[in-house]
Motif scaffolding. Structure first.
Motif, PDB file in Angstrom:
ATOM      1  N   VAL A  68       0.861  -1.184   0.000  1.00 60.10           N
ATOM      2  CA  VAL A  68       0.000   0.000   0.000  1.00 60.10           C
ATOM      3  C   VAL A  68       0.898   1.234   0.000  1.00 60.10           C
ATOM      4  O   VAL A  68       1.742   1.390   0.886  1.00 60.10           O
ATOM      5  CB  VAL A  68      -0.930   0.020   1.233  1.00 60.10           C
ATOM      6  N   GLY A  69       0.736   2.076  -0.999  1.00 62.58           N
ATOM      7  CA  GLY A  69       1.544   3.287  -1.075  1.00 62.58           C
ATOM      8  C   GLY A  69       1.074   4.342  -0.092  1.00 62.58           C
ATOM      9  O   GLY A  69      -0.105   4.398   0.272  1.00 62.58           O
ATOM     10  N   VAL A  70       1.997   5.185   0.333  1.00 60.23           N
ATOM     11  CA  VAL A  70       1.663   6.276   1.247  1.00 60.23           C
ATOM     12  C   VAL A  70       2.213   7.580   0.682  1.00 60.23           C
ATOM     13  O   VAL A  70       3.394   7.669   0.343  1.00 60.23           O
ATOM     14  CB  VAL A  70       2.258   6.050   2.652  1.00 60.23           C
ATOM     15  N   ALA A  71       1.334   8.581   0.562  1.00 60.18           N
ATOM     16  CA  ALA A  71       1.756   9.947   0.265  1.00 60.18           C
ATOM     17  C   ALA A  71       1.620  10.726   1.563  1.00 60.18           C
ATOM     18  O   ALA A  71       0.507  10.899   2.071  1.00 60.18           O
ATOM     19  CB  ALA A  71       0.892  10.557  -0.830  1.00 60.18           C
ATOM     20  N   LEU A 107      11.028   2.516   0.741  1.00 61.31           N
ATOM     21  CA  LEU A 107       9.650   2.153   1.044  1.00 61.31           C
ATOM     22  C   LEU A 107       8.722   2.735  -0.025  1.00 61.31           C
ATOM     23  O   LEU A 107       9.121   3.558  -0.839  1.00 61.31           O
ATOM     24  CB  LEU A 107       9.257   2.669   2.426  1.00 61.31           C
ATOM     25  N   LYS A 108       7.468   2.320   0.018  1.00 62.19           N
ATOM     26  CA  LYS A 108       6.502   2.771  -0.982  1.00 62.19           C
ATOM     27  C   LYS A 108       5.895   4.091  -0.511  1.00 62.19           C
ATOM     28  O   LYS A 108       4.739   4.177  -0.119  1.00 62.19           O
ATOM     29  CB  LYS A 108       5.424   1.704  -1.180  1.00 62.19           C
ATOM     30  N   VAL A 109       6.745   5.144  -0.528  1.00 64.28           N
ATOM     31  CA  VAL A 109       6.404   6.413   0.101  1.00 64.28           C
ATOM     32  C   VAL A 109       6.733   7.577  -0.834  1.00 64.28           C
ATOM     33  O   VAL A 109       7.794   7.587  -1.472  1.00 64.28           O
ATOM     34  CB  VAL A 109       7.190   6.596   1.423  1.00 64.28           C
ATOM     35  N   SER A 110       5.835   8.539  -0.885  1.00 62.86           N
ATOM     36  CA  SER A 110       6.103   9.827  -1.520  1.00 62.86           C
ATOM     37  C   SER A 110       5.952  10.908  -0.460  1.00 62.86           C
ATOM     38  O   SER A 110       5.132  10.776   0.451  1.00 62.86           O
ATOM     39  CB  SER A 110       5.123  10.097  -2.670  1.00 62.86           C
ATOM     40  N   ILE A 111       6.755  11.960  -0.576  1.00 65.24           N
ATOM     41  CA  ILE A 111       6.708  13.040   0.412  1.00 65.24           C
ATOM     42  C   ILE A 111       6.164  14.313  -0.244  1.00 65.24           C
ATOM     43  O   ILE A 111       6.637  14.747  -1.295  1.00 65.24           O
ATOM     44  CB  ILE A 111       8.100  13.317   0.996  1.00 65.24           C
ATOM     45  N   LEU A 112       5.160  14.891   0.416  1.00 67.61           N
ATOM     46  CA  LEU A 112       4.574  16.166   0.005  1.00 67.61           C
ATOM     47  C   LEU A 112       5.074  17.207   1.002  1.00 67.61           C
ATOM     48  O   LEU A 112       4.591  17.277   2.134  1.00 67.61           O
ATOM     49  CB  LEU A 112       3.046  16.081   0.025  1.00 67.61           C
ATOM     50  N   LEU A 113       6.066  17.986   0.600  1.00 66.16           N
ATOM     51  CA  LEU A 113       6.739  18.912   1.517  1.00 66.16           C
ATOM     52  C   LEU A 113       6.084  20.280   1.478  1.00 66.16           C
ATOM     53  O   LEU A 113       6.019  20.918   0.425  1.00 66.16           O
ATOM     54  CB  LEU A 113       8.222  19.024   1.138  1.00 66.16           C
ATOM     55  N   GLY A 114       5.607  20.737   2.625  1.00 61.20           N
ATOM     56  CA  GLY A 114       5.041  22.075   2.702  1.00 61.20           C
ATOM     57  C   GLY A 114       6.088  23.119   2.344  1.00 61.20           C
ATOM     58  O   GLY A 114       7.185  23.124   2.911  1.00 61.20           O
ATOM     59  N   PHE A 115       5.750  23.984   1.414  1.00 64.32           N
ATOM     60  CA  PHE A 115       6.730  24.978   0.942  1.00 64.32           C
ATOM     61  C   PHE A 115       5.955  26.174   0.398  1.00 64.32           C
ATOM     62  O   PHE A 115       5.590  26.221  -0.765  1.00 64.32           O
ATOM     63  CB  PHE A 115       7.607  24.371  -0.159  1.00 64.32           C
ATOM     64  N   ASN A 116       5.691  27.153   1.273  1.00 66.19           N
ATOM     65  CA  ASN A 116       4.854  28.287   0.883  1.00 66.19           C
ATOM     66  C   ASN A 116       5.625  29.436   0.257  1.00 66.19           C
ATOM     67  O   ASN A 116       5.054  30.229  -0.492  1.00 66.19           O
ATOM     68  CB  ASN A 116       4.102  28.823   2.100  1.00 66.19           C
ATOM     69  N   SER A 117       6.917  29.530   0.590  1.00 66.19           N
ATOM     70  CA  SER A 117       7.657  30.720   0.161  1.00 66.19           C
ATOM     71  C   SER A 117       9.158  30.475   0.252  1.00 66.19           C
ATOM     72  O   SER A 117       9.636  29.711   1.095  1.00 66.19           O
ATOM     73  CB  SER A 117       7.276  31.908   1.063  1.00 66.19           C
ATOM     74  N   PHE A 118       9.917  31.142  -0.635  1.00 66.10           N
ATOM     75  CA  PHE A 118      11.368  31.166  -0.517  1.00 66.10           C
ATOM     76  C   PHE A 118      11.802  32.110   0.602  1.00 66.10           C
ATOM     77  O   PHE A 118      12.900  31.996   1.131  1.00 66.10           O
ATOM     78  CB  PHE A 118      12.000  31.656  -1.825  1.00 66.10           C
ATOM     79  N   SER A 119      10.958  33.079   0.922  1.00 59.67           N
ATOM     80  CA  SER A 119      11.285  34.092   1.918  1.00 59.67           C
ATOM     81  C   SER A 119      11.173  33.528   3.328  1.00 59.67           C
ATOM     82  O   SER A 119      10.145  32.957   3.705  1.00 59.67           O
ATOM     83  CB  SER A 119      10.327  35.289   1.777  1.00 59.67           C
ATOM     84  N   LYS A 120      12.229  33.686   4.106  1.00 62.54           N
ATOM     85  CA  LYS A 120      12.219  33.197   5.483  1.00 62.54           C
ATOM     86  C   LYS A 120      11.137  33.879   6.295  1.00 62.54           C
ATOM     87  O   LYS A 120      10.395  33.214   7.041  1.00 62.54           O
ATOM     88  CB  LYS A 120      13.593  33.421   6.124  1.00 62.54           C
ATOM     89  N   GLU A 121      11.005  35.184   6.154  1.00 60.55           N
ATOM     90  CA  GLU A 121      10.012  35.930   6.930  1.00 60.55           C
ATOM     91  C   GLU A 121       8.594  35.481   6.582  1.00 60.55           C
ATOM     92  O   GLU A 121       7.772  35.236   7.474  1.00 60.55           O
ATOM     93  CB  GLU A 121      10.172  37.429   6.648  1.00 60.55           C
ATOM     94  N   THR A 122       8.315  35.327   5.281  1.00 59.04           N
ATOM     95  CA  THR A 122       6.984  34.899   4.862  1.00 59.04           C
ATOM     96  C   THR A 122       6.695  33.482   5.321  1.00 59.04           C
ATOM     97  O   THR A 122       5.626  33.185   5.853  1.00 59.04           O
ATOM     98  CB  THR A 122       6.840  34.995   3.334  1.00 59.04           C
ATOM     99  N   GLN A 123       7.662  32.580   5.145  1.00 57.96           N
ATOM    100  CA  GLN A 123       7.450  31.190   5.545  1.00 57.96           C
ATOM    101  C   GLN A 123       7.256  31.078   7.047  1.00 57.96           C
ATOM    102  O   GLN A 123       6.422  30.298   7.515  1.00 57.96           O
ATOM    103  CB  GLN A 123       8.623  30.322   5.101  1.00 57.96           C
ATOM    104  N   ASN A 124       8.010  31.852   7.819  1.00 57.14           N
ATOM    105  CA  ASN A 124       7.840  31.818   9.270  1.00 57.14           C
ATOM    106  C   ASN A 124       6.423  32.215   9.671  1.00 57.14           C
ATOM    107  O   ASN A 124       5.836  31.623  10.591  1.00 57.14           O
ATOM    108  CB  ASN A 124       8.854  32.741   9.948  1.00 57.14           C
ATOM    109  N   SER A 125       5.856  33.200   8.977  1.00 56.86           N
ATOM    110  CA  SER A 125       4.498  33.629   9.311  1.00 56.86           C
ATOM    111  C   SER A 125       3.481  32.557   8.936  1.00 56.86           C
ATOM    112  O   SER A 125       2.464  32.387   9.612  1.00 56.86           O
ATOM    113  CB  SER A 125       4.158  34.953   8.613  1.00 56.86           C
ATOM    114  N   PHE A 126       3.749  31.790   7.884  1.00 57.15           N
ATOM    115  CA  PHE A 126       2.835  30.726   7.463  1.00 57.15           C
ATOM    116  C   PHE A 126       2.818  29.564   8.463  1.00 57.15           C
ATOM    117  O   PHE A 126       1.846  28.828   8.538  1.00 57.15           O
ATOM    118  CB  PHE A 126       3.229  30.203   6.083  1.00 57.15           C
ATOM    119  N   THR A 127       3.907  29.369   9.183  1.00 59.20           N
ATOM    120  CA  THR A 127       3.975  28.271  10.144  1.00 59.20           C
ATOM    121  C   THR A 127       3.778  28.738  11.580  1.00 59.20           C
ATOM    122  O   THR A 127       3.780  27.917  12.495  1.00 59.20           O
ATOM    123  CB  THR A 127       5.320  27.535  10.042  1.00 59.20           C
ATOM    124  N   GLY A 128       3.637  30.048  11.784  1.00 60.08           N
ATOM    125  CA  GLY A 128       3.397  30.578  13.121  1.00 60.08           C
ATOM    126  C   GLY A 128       4.626  30.725  13.976  1.00 60.08           C
ATOM    127  O   GLY A 128       4.535  31.203  15.113  1.00 60.08           O
TER     128      GLY A 128
END
Length: 209
Positions: A68-71, A107-128
């Motif tokens: 069974v694959g996992v994403a 393993l039968k795994v794919s990774i979906l990596l959260g990536f909202n912005s190249f900007s450190k300041e913007t990404q920090n605000s997206f993750t709190g």
């Protein structure tokens, strides 16, 4: 989850199953039952960071044994921070983010990596984490996310195989005014590197609404 993303679609504990949560064994048994009905793949979305579950890698191994694959959707901080990787995986012999990534590579795994912005300041605000104290480990979240991406690439998750989908995606969800001008650049950066890029402008359901 160690993060506090303000857009999280289930950031209200009223919607958690607090009194009688499913056990690891129950979840695996339900998947075994579903497999008899034709289940081929599951997608892990949260709420929560799956790699903060000390049995998640074990779960991925069991799913591979079942074919069974996992994403798995991940914000990457455990895969990119050796201290966190060790905290959740040392009991299984993995002490660094690269070791955890190496363990799941076959393993039968794919990774979906959260990536909202190249900007450190913007990404920090997206993750709190912009509101975390300066001494908090996850104040370094963007560095951990970037290191997770490097670890995944070094392990070959984005290797090109003709006729096969990439096993690595970057997910910019949601699109908000703060990052909308970056979305095309994220696509332009990811696709030549055999990384699937996905945006989602509608993750604004709030507290279970």
């Amino acid at each position: 989850c160690g993060l506090a993303c303000p857009h999280c679609f289930r950031r209200d504990s009223r919607f958690d199953i607090a009194n009688d949560p499913l056990t690891h064994e129950q979840i695996v048994n339900y998947i075994k039952e579903a497999k008899t009905l034709g289940l081929k793949q599951v997608k892990i979305l949260g709420r929560g960071e799956p790699f903060q579950n000390p049995r998640f890698v074990e779960f991925l191994e069991e799913m591979t044994e079942l074919d069974v694959g996992v994403a798995g959707f991940s914000k990457g901080h455990v895969l990119g921070c050796d201290e966190l990787a060790r905290e959740y995986n040392s009991h299984r012999g993995s002490h660094t983010g690269q070791e955890v990534v190496g363990r799941i590579k076959d393993l039968k795994v794919s990774i979906l990596l959260g990536f909202n912005s190249f900007s450190k300041e913007t990404q920090n605000s997206f993750t709190g984490v912009d509101k975390y104290s300066e001494t908090a480990l996850l104040k370094n979240y963007v560095n951990f996310r970037d290191k997770a991406l490097i670890n995944l690439v070094n392990a070959g998750f984005n290797e090109y195989h003709e006729g096969e989908a990439t096993r690595l995606a970057m997910i910019a969800a949601p699109v908000k005014p703060e990052n909308i001008d970056e979305i095309f650049d994220l696509y332009a950066w990811a696709r030549p590197r055999n990384i699937y890029m996905l945006t989602c402008p509608t993750t604004i359901s709030g507290k279970g609404l």
